[in-house]
Design a protein around this motif. Structure first.
Motif, short mmCIF file in Angstrom:
data_model
loop_
_atom_site.label_atom_id
_atom_site.label_comp_id
_atom_site.label_asym_id
_atom_site.label_seq_id
_atom_site.Cartn_x
_atom_site.Cartn_y
_atom_site.Cartn_z
N ARG A 1 71.91 79.49 71.47
CA ARG A 1 71.71 80.79 70.81
C ARG A 1 71.03 81.83 71.70
O ARG A 1 71.22 83.03 71.52
N LYS A 2 70.24 81.38 72.69
CA LYS A 2 69.55 82.36 73.54
C LYS A 2 70.47 82.93 74.63
O LYS A 2 70.04 83.77 75.41
N LEU A 3 71.72 82.46 74.65
CA LEU A 3 72.70 83.08 75.57
C LEU A 3 72.93 84.55 75.21
O LEU A 3 73.37 85.34 76.05
N PHE A 4 72.68 84.91 73.95
CA PHE A 4 72.86 86.30 73.55
C PHE A 4 71.77 87.21 74.12
O PHE A 4 71.94 88.43 74.15
N GLY B 1 76.94 85.71 78.82
CA GLY B 1 76.41 84.64 77.98
C GLY B 1 77.09 84.59 76.62
O GLY B 1 77.39 83.52 76.10
N THR B 2 77.35 85.77 76.07
CA THR B 2 78.05 85.84 74.78
C THR B 2 79.47 85.29 74.89
O THR B 2 79.92 84.52 74.04
N ALA B 3 80.17 85.68 75.94
CA ALA B 3 81.53 85.18 76.14
C ALA B 3 81.53 83.66 76.28
O ALA B 3 82.42 82.97 75.75
N LEU B 4 80.53 83.13 76.99
CA LEU B 4 80.42 81.67 77.14
C LEU B 4 80.17 81.01 75.80
O LEU B 4 80.79 79.98 75.48
#
Length: 265
Positions: A221-224, A163-166
């Protein structure tokens, strides 16, 4: 085939730009500095018998804390540099021309060129993510050792890393699109870095209207994947947030690509 040739040419060109590597260095070394600080703080708190003084003794969380800020700044620098360097004027003694004139003379197929440049941004951001995310987690684990208690499962660690990479990739492409529209890297660089590190304009706007949660940086932001007690309440869940952020990015790429294709160099 044409886009592939352009991609290789743009990849070599971007690789010669110190600013592009500076973006990767910011993500990698900046995150490492924060990880070292966090990890020694956790280790010291556990050794002193006061683990409650830190939010979490997880090595993953200690190594992951810098990803939403420092890592995003690195992706923005890469995105801005990949296209902004084309509009930087040469020295006066060299005629003061901009690189974009030469680039378009060699590669007049503008949409293919634009697509190739966007792919280069993705390549550099992916490299930054590949080096930074696992590297920082490993660094935190090496410092904390058995002192901490890991609270993040392997599946969650993988999901949050992807998710962070995305998120980084989408922010890099947004920075790329905005810079293409502005035809200058300076203002987009200042605004986007300030928004991602010093003060989030979207975050401030969310205090006035919930519609701000649909802006690209807040939507994703919640991908983190941080625990709910450590993030701002409200907003979109990870999957819908990623879709909204990707939609913003796609629209910006289309608009900036059309403008890049039609206007004068």
């Amino acid at each position: 085939m044409r886009t592939g040739r352009f991609f290789l040419a743009e990849l070599r060109k971007t690789a010669t730009l110190p600013a592009a590597w500076a973006g990767i260095a910011v993500a990698l070394l900046g995150s490492a500095a924060i990880t070292v600080l966090n990890a020694f703080t956790v280790r010291g708190a556990v050794a002193a018998g006061t683990p409650g003084m830190v939010a979490d003794t997880s090595a993953f969380e200690a190594g992951f804390a810098a990803m939403p800020i420092v890592g995003v700044v690195g992706a923005v620098v890469v995105g801005v540099t990949a296209i902004g360097s084309e509009y930087t004027a040469d020295r006066a003694e060299s005629g003061g021309a901009r690189q974009i004139s030469t680039t378009l003379a060699v590669a007049p197929q503008r949409l293919s060129l634009f697509t190739a440049k966007a792919a280069v941004v993705l390549t550099f951001v992916a490299l930054a993510a590949l080096l930074t995310i696992p590297g920082n987690i490993a660094l935190a684990q090496a410092i904390i050792g058995d002192a901490g208690t890991e609270t993040v499962s392997a599946a969650d660690a993988v999901s949050r890393s992807l998710g962070t990479a995305l998120y980084w990739a989408l922010m890099g492409l947004l920075a790329f699109s905005i810079t293409a529209l502005a035809r200058s890297g300076i203002i987009p660089l200042i605004v986007l870095i300030a928004n991602g590190s010093v003060v989030s304009f979207s975050l401030l706007l969310s205090m006035l209207t919930p519609l701000a949660h649909w802006l690209p940086d807040l939507a994703g932001r919640k991908l983190f994947g941080f625990p709910g007690e450590f993030v701002l309440e409200g907003g979109l869940d990870p999957v819908p947030g990623a879709i909204v952020m990707a939609g913003w990015t796609a629209v910006m790429l289309v608009v900036s690509g059309v403008v890049f294709n039609r206007r004068d160099a």
